[in-house]
Enzyme design. Sequence first.
Site: not given
Ligand code: NVA
Ligand code: CP
Length: 301
Positions: A102, A129, A132, A217, A257, A285
């Site tokens: 990540r 992502h 997800q 989101d 998500c 997930r």
């Molecule tokens: N769009 C959000 C998703 C978090 C799971 C981010 O990138 O922070």
């Molecule tokens: N939805 C998601 O990816 O959550 P986290 O940031 O908690 O991993």
Amino acid sequence: MRHFLSLLDCSSDELRYLIERATFLKNGQREGRLHHPLKGKTLGMIFEKSSTRTRVSFEVGMLQLGGHALFLSPRDTQLGRGEPVEDTARVLSRMVDGVMIRTFEHDKVERFAAYSQVPVINGLTDQEHPCQILADMQTWFEQRGDIRGRRVAWIGDGNNMCNSYIQAAALLDFELQIACPQGYEPAAELLDKYRAHAHIERDPLRCATGADLIVTDVWASMGQEEEQAIRRRAFADYIVDQRLMAVAAADALFMHCLPAHREEEVSTAVLEGPQSVVWEEAENRLHAQKALLEFLLNPAR
Ligand code: NVA
Ligand code: CP
């Protein structure tokens, strides 16, 4: 050897297989059936951004499959002190059987994968992502059956999740309408390439009208914390509330998500309401990624 850097790394058939397999593994887990295809295997997990769901689901998923997961934070690895990603990839992939990353820049996971001897999984980048979406699609299929031909409304930021939704629309053959403010569109090349499946419909109410699934989101993703105030103004009309849900199909579902910001992108009433499947979505997930891990790390599946 296969990577999962993007949803587009799998075919439509493979995506459908993963969704079905995820539900099969979920049922097996609930019935207490032990399934250890990854016995003795290790997943390295590099997190350059925060996470609750992704971290816990991958760690628990590896354990349930008989393997082990290692949490690697840049705070206490040499990556955080500037060791090149290409070097880290070559070293780690001689020791572990798969790597989940990540991070911010999408090209970092691509560079890692180019130098890795083992499968690499994108656990979220600024651009996509894909894990997800696996869980979202599993949730839809469990609740409503095939998504082919259905209408999905994305309300809000054209962010990493939105990009992955465009790819899902193309792979699973559904229609995606995106309501986002000017200047907050998803990737132009995806919109262009998949225009048969995804397009922008600026007005949130028109976008949601008749939709089978409403998705949103956060307005400011990780890494955009400083833009929070500007974004709050830009997105003020893009809250998913009961007014919006009322114009959607009568049996429409709501997904997010998570983490969610109540009374920003979604009202508390919708998030906690009967059409919301966000907790099932979060649980999935675990199951969706178990299907993915088995697919990538266990060639004898
Ligand atoms: N769009 C959000 C998703 C978090 C799971 C981010 O990138 O922070
Ligand atoms: N939805 C998601 O990816 O959550 P986290 O940031 O908690 O991993």
